[in-house]
Design an enzyme around this catalytic site. Structure first.
Site, PDB file in Angstrom:
ATOM      1  N   GLY A 120      -1.740 -67.520  35.452  1.00 37.98           N
ATOM      2  CA  GLY A 120      -0.437 -68.169  35.424  1.00 37.98           C
ATOM      3  C   GLY A 120      -0.569 -69.640  35.787  1.00 37.98           C
ATOM      4  O   GLY A 120      -0.944 -70.476  34.971  1.00 37.98           O
ATOM      5  N   GLY A 121      -0.299 -69.965  37.045  1.00 34.39           N
ATOM      6  CA  GLY A 121      -0.243 -71.357  37.497  1.00 34.39           C
ATOM      7  C   GLY A 121      -1.441 -72.204  37.076  1.00 34.39           C
ATOM      8  O   GLY A 121      -1.269 -73.331  36.581  1.00 34.39           O
ATOM      9  N   GLU A 153       7.178 -59.718  35.790  1.00 34.96           N
ATOM     10  CA  GLU A 153       8.392 -60.547  35.825  1.00 34.96           C
ATOM     11  C   GLU A 153       9.419 -60.028  34.829  1.00 34.96           C
ATOM     12  O   GLU A 153      10.621 -60.108  35.064  1.00 34.96           O
ATOM     13  CB  GLU A 153       8.021 -62.018  35.560  1.00 34.96           C
ATOM     14  CG  GLU A 153       7.304 -62.603  36.778  1.00 34.96           C
ATOM     15  CD  GLU A 153       6.290 -63.684  36.484  1.00 34.96           C
ATOM     16  OE1 GLU A 153       6.293 -64.246  35.371  1.00 34.96           O
ATOM     17  OE2 GLU A 153       5.478 -63.967  37.385  1.00 34.96           O
ATOM     18  N   GLY A 161       1.229 -65.708  41.886  1.00 37.28           N
ATOM     19  CA  GLY A 161       1.863 -66.941  42.345  1.00 37.28           C
ATOM     20  C   GLY A 161       1.868 -67.124  43.854  1.00 37.28           C
ATOM     21  O   GLY A 161       2.575 -67.979  44.378  1.00 37.28           O
ATOM     22  N   LYS A 218       4.169 -68.925  30.986  1.00 38.56           N
ATOM     23  CA  LYS A 218       5.489 -68.506  31.488  1.00 38.56           C
ATOM     24  C   LYS A 218       6.577 -69.462  30.984  1.00 38.56           C
ATOM     25  O   LYS A 218       6.442 -70.022  29.894  1.00 38.56           O
ATOM     26  CB  LYS A 218       5.461 -68.370  33.019  1.00 38.56           C
ATOM     27  CG  LYS A 218       4.314 -67.442  33.486  1.00 38.56           C
ATOM     28  CD  LYS A 218       4.417 -67.025  34.917  1.00 38.56           C
ATOM     29  CE  LYS A 218       3.255 -66.101  35.273  1.00 38.56           C
ATOM     30  NZ  LYS A 218       3.286 -65.623  36.636  1.00 38.56           N
ATOM     31  N   GLU A 220      -2.320 -56.720  37.270  1.00 43.63           N
ATOM     32  CA  GLU A 220      -1.756 -57.827  38.036  1.00 43.63           C
ATOM     33  C   GLU A 220      -0.967 -57.264  39.221  1.00 43.63           C
ATOM     34  O   GLU A 220       0.214 -56.915  39.075  1.00 43.63           O
ATOM     35  CB  GLU A 220      -0.806 -58.657  37.165  1.00 43.63           C
ATOM     36  CG  GLU A 220      -1.465 -59.297  35.967  1.00 43.63           C
ATOM     37  CD  GLU A 220      -0.699 -60.529  35.491  1.00 43.63           C
ATOM     38  OE1 GLU A 220      -1.343 -61.577  35.345  1.00 43.63           O
ATOM     39  OE2 GLU A 220       0.528 -60.453  35.288  1.00 43.63           O
ATOM     40  N   HIS A 249       4.939 -57.550  31.526  1.00 42.84           N
ATOM     41  CA  HIS A 249       4.633 -58.378  32.697  1.00 42.84           C
ATOM     42  C   HIS A 249       5.594 -57.993  33.827  1.00 42.84           C
ATOM     43  O   HIS A 249       6.752 -57.686  33.569  1.00 42.84           O
ATOM     44  CB  HIS A 249       4.770 -59.864  32.341  1.00 42.84           C
ATOM     45  CG  HIS A 249       4.181 -60.746  33.390  1.00 42.84           C
ATOM     46  ND1 HIS A 249       4.831 -61.005  34.573  1.00 42.84           N
ATOM     47  CD2 HIS A 249       2.990 -61.395  33.457  1.00 42.84           C
ATOM     48  CE1 HIS A 249       4.060 -61.780  35.332  1.00 42.84           C
ATOM     49  NE2 HIS A 249       2.938 -62.030  34.673  1.00 42.84           N
ATOM     50  N   ASN A 272      -1.110 -67.596  30.679  1.00 49.84           N
ATOM     51  CA  ASN A 272       0.304 -67.251  30.520  1.00 49.84           C
ATOM     52  C   ASN A 272       1.103 -68.429  31.060  1.00 49.84           C
ATOM     53  O   ASN A 272       1.209 -68.605  32.272  1.00 49.84           O
ATOM     54  CB  ASN A 272       0.601 -65.966  31.306  1.00 49.84           C
ATOM     55  CG  ASN A 272       2.072 -65.600  31.276  1.00 49.84           C
ATOM     56  OD1 ASN A 272       2.863 -66.228  30.566  1.00 49.84           O
ATOM     57  ND2 ASN A 272       2.440 -64.594  32.040  1.00 49.84           N
ATOM     58  N   SER A 321      -3.197 -65.113  41.029  1.00 50.03           N
ATOM     59  CA  SER A 321      -3.817 -66.200  41.803  1.00 50.03           C
ATOM     60  C   SER A 321      -5.288 -66.422  41.452  1.00 50.03           C
ATOM     61  O   SER A 321      -6.106 -66.700  42.333  1.00 50.03           O
ATOM     62  CB  SER A 321      -3.650 -65.959  43.315  1.00 50.03           C
ATOM     63  OG  SER A 321      -2.278 -65.974  43.654  1.00 50.03           O
TER      64      SER A 321
HETATM   65  P1  13P Z   1      -0.636 -66.739  38.851  1.00 50.53           P
HETATM   66  O1  13P Z   1      -1.988 -67.018  38.261  1.00 50.53           O
HETATM   67  O2  13P Z   1       0.234 -67.956  38.940  1.00 50.53           O
HETATM   68  O3  13P Z   1      -0.740 -65.976  40.132  1.00 50.53           O
HETATM   69  O4  13P Z   1       0.129 -65.777  37.804  1.00 50.53           O
HETATM   70  C1  13P Z   1      -0.500 -64.639  37.335  1.00 50.53           C
HETATM   71  C2  13P Z   1       0.295 -64.078  36.243  1.00 50.53           C
HETATM   72  O5  13P Z   1       1.388 -63.578  36.443  1.00 50.53           O
HETATM   73  C3  13P Z   1      -0.258 -64.164  34.879  1.00 50.53           C
HETATM   74  O6  13P Z   1       0.467 -63.378  33.989  1.00 50.53           O
END
Ligand code: 13P
Length: 251
Positions: free
Chosen positions: A235-236, A102, A176, A10, A170, A100, A8, A214
């Site tokens: 994510g990251g 977010e 994050g 983002k 999640e 999600h 993702n 993470s």
């Molecule tokens: P991180 O891997 O940066 O923690 O993000 C997870 C996420 O929100 C994937 O949708």
């Protein structure tokens, strides 16, 4: 079942960085073709970068699917600023991420609304990745299972099945933060999610349940060994080809 390695991206990057990232992923997969024996690969770039990333994948025949990060609950028409599920399908998306945390936080999306979006996306022929997960204080209060069960019951459309739906667990406090959930917590929640899905889906045993929060190359191996963990939503670490592929190598 192969693990789904879903990135993702983002709201990150430029056209140039998106092209660099997908080409590095393509080269990495070319050099490590056996990764596709154990993993399916998916990237979800920002909506504006979907087309160029799709074109790059087609140009190199990389074994990578693409998906959107959200879509409208509405059919095409007068909905300024929105992206429809038909549009995602039209440019070659196979998946869309919905619900999600977010989006639940930034856009006050409710589970009922996510279910509407998912129903619409399934009509367009997309597969949906429906995200669920508790906040830190909900876990501290011991309410994580109730919160996730409610999100699951309310976010899944009636047309959901193992063939067209993926669940991503999640925990919000793990996103994050560098603080992934423990393998014990993931084991308990993923098995609970599968049981809860059995209320609604005849084929709940076959549905993919991803863990997100993470995930990095150094914790992915332990997470993937946990029963009912069928992949990761990243994510990251999905913004760096070596880390994204490092997570797949951990399978
Ligand atoms: P991180 O891997 O940066 O923690 O993000 C997870 C996420 O929100 C994937 O949708």
């Amino acid at each position: 079942m192969k693990k789904l390695i879903a990135g993702n991206w983002k709201m990150n990057g430029t056209q140039a960085s998106a092209m660099d990232l997908i080409s590095a992923i393509g080269i990495g997969l070319d050099e490590n073709p056996s990764l596709t024996d154990t993993c399916d690969f998916l990237v979800c770039p920002p909506a504006l970068h979907l087309t160029i990333v799709k074109d790059a994948i087609e140009g190199t025949n990389a074994p990578v699917s693409i998906g959107g990060q959200d879509c409208s609950a509405n059919d095409n028409g007068a909905h300024t600023g929105d992206v429809s599920s038909d549009m995602l399908a039209d440019i070659g998306c196979e998946y869309v991420i919905l619900g999600h945390s977010e989006r639940r936080a930034d856009h006050e999306e409710t589970s009922a609304y996510i279910s509407e979006k998912a129903g619409r996306a399934l009509i367009s022929g997309l597969k949906v990745i429906i995200c669920v997960g508790e906040q830190e204080e909900e876990r501290e209060e011991g309410r994580e299972f109730d919160v996730v069960a409610k999100q699951l019951r309310e976010s899944l459309p009636n047309s959901a099945s193992a063939a067209n739906t993926v669940i991503a667990y999640e925990p919000v406090w793990a996103i994050g933060t560098g603080k992934a959930a423990t393998t014990d917590d993931v084991a308990a929640m993923h098995s609970f999610i599968r049981k809860t899905l059995q209320e609604k889906l005849a084929d709940a045993g076959d549905i993919r349940i991803l863990y997100g929060g993470s995930v990095k190359p150094d914790n992915a191996g332990d997470l993937f060994k946990v029963e009912n963990v069928d992949g990761a939503l990243i994510g990251g670490a999905s913004l760096k080809a070596d880390q994204y592929l490092g997570i797949a190598k951990a399978v």
